[in-house]
Write a protein that holds these residues in place. Structure first.
Motif, PDB file in Angstrom:
ATOM      1  N   PRO A 169       0.829  -1.219   0.000  1.00 41.34           N
ATOM      2  CA  PRO A 169       0.000   0.000   0.000  1.00 41.34           C
ATOM      3  C   PRO A 169       0.857   1.260   0.000  1.00 41.34           C
ATOM      4  CG  PRO A 169       0.082  -0.961   2.192  1.00 41.34           C
ATOM      5  CD  PRO A 169       0.781  -1.930   1.291  1.00 41.34           C
ATOM      6  N   PRO A 170       0.292   2.363  -0.374  1.00 40.45           N
ATOM      7  CA  PRO A 170       1.054   3.617  -0.391  1.00 40.45           C
ATOM      8  C   PRO A 170       1.680   3.917   0.973  1.00 40.45           C
ATOM      9  CG  PRO A 170      -1.043   3.906  -1.500  1.00 40.45           C
ATOM     10  CD  PRO A 170      -1.085   2.547  -0.838  1.00 40.45           C
ATOM     11  N   ARG A 171       2.838   4.545   0.942  1.00 40.22           N
ATOM     12  CA  ARG A 171       3.537   4.893   2.167  1.00 40.22           C
ATOM     13  C   ARG A 171       3.361   6.377   2.449  1.00 40.22           C
ATOM     14  NH1 ARG A 171       9.414   1.747   1.819  1.00 40.22           N
ATOM     15  NH2 ARG A 171       8.572  -0.358   1.573  1.00 40.22           N
ATOM     16  N   ARG A 172       3.113   6.665   3.689  1.00 41.26           N
ATOM     17  CA  ARG A 172       2.983   8.058   4.087  1.00 41.26           C
ATOM     18  C   ARG A 172       4.351   8.726   4.086  1.00 41.26           C
ATOM     19  NH1 ARG A 172      -1.627  10.608   4.011  1.00 41.26           N
ATOM     20  NH2 ARG A 172      -1.017  11.890   5.768  1.00 41.26           N
ATOM     21  N   PHE A 173       4.369   9.993   3.791  1.00 38.17           N
ATOM     22  CA  PHE A 173       5.603  10.764   3.899  1.00 38.17           C
ATOM     23  C   PHE A 173       5.306  12.124   4.504  1.00 38.17           C
ATOM     24  CE2 PHE A 173       5.409  14.307   0.946  1.00 38.17           C
ATOM     25  CZ  PHE A 173       4.387  13.945   0.081  1.00 38.17           C
ATOM     26  N   GLN A 174       6.330  12.696   5.097  1.00 35.54           N
ATOM     27  CA  GLN A 174       6.301  14.085   5.509  1.00 35.54           C
ATOM     28  C   GLN A 174       7.685  14.648   5.232  1.00 35.54           C
ATOM     29  OE1 GLN A 174       6.316  16.564   9.557  1.00 35.54           O
ATOM     30  NE2 GLN A 174       4.349  15.629   9.236  1.00 35.54           N
TER      31      GLN A 174
END
Length: 123
Positions: A106-111
């Motif tokens: 699944p898509p990975r969160r980023f900041q």
């Protein structure tokens, strides 16, 4: 993952205007929230303005009516238009963005944070 590059800072006289830009680079991604923060010497970093993917905006009381945040998702770019600048607006301005890297499942969160750009307002 996702890098942010800012531009547009500089030296301006009080009452003048500047426009900051922040462009995101990386593999396939989507940005949820984009914000601008600033940090003056000896002070904590503070939120100036932010904007969601739906276009909702939020401003610090000190900049309401003078600054406008916007975004162009097609260009992965955000802007901060700063008018009626005051000496107390002098600070390093940082772009911040969070979202999803879509090249993963699944898509990975980023900041991510930008490197900062100096804004100096002379009286």
């Amino acid at each position: 993952q996702v890098q942010l590059v800012e531009s547009g800072g500089g030296l301006v006289q009080a009452g003048g205007s500047l426009r900051l830009s922040c462009t995101a680079f990386g593999s396939r991604f989507s940005i949820n929230r984009m914000g601008w923060y600033r940090q003056a010497p000896g002070k904590q970093r503070e939120l100036v303005a932010d904007i969601t993917s739906g276009g909702s905006t939020n401003y610090a009381d000190s900049v309401k009516g003078r600054f406008t945040i916007s975004r162009d998702d097609a260009k992965h770019t955000g802007h901060l238009q700063m008018n009626s600048l005051k000496p107390e607006d002098t600070a390093v301005y940082y772009c911040n963005a969070d979202g999803d890297v879509l090249s993963y499942w699944p898509p990975r969160r980023f900041q991510s944070w930008g490197q900062g750009t100096q804004v100096t307002v002379s009286s």
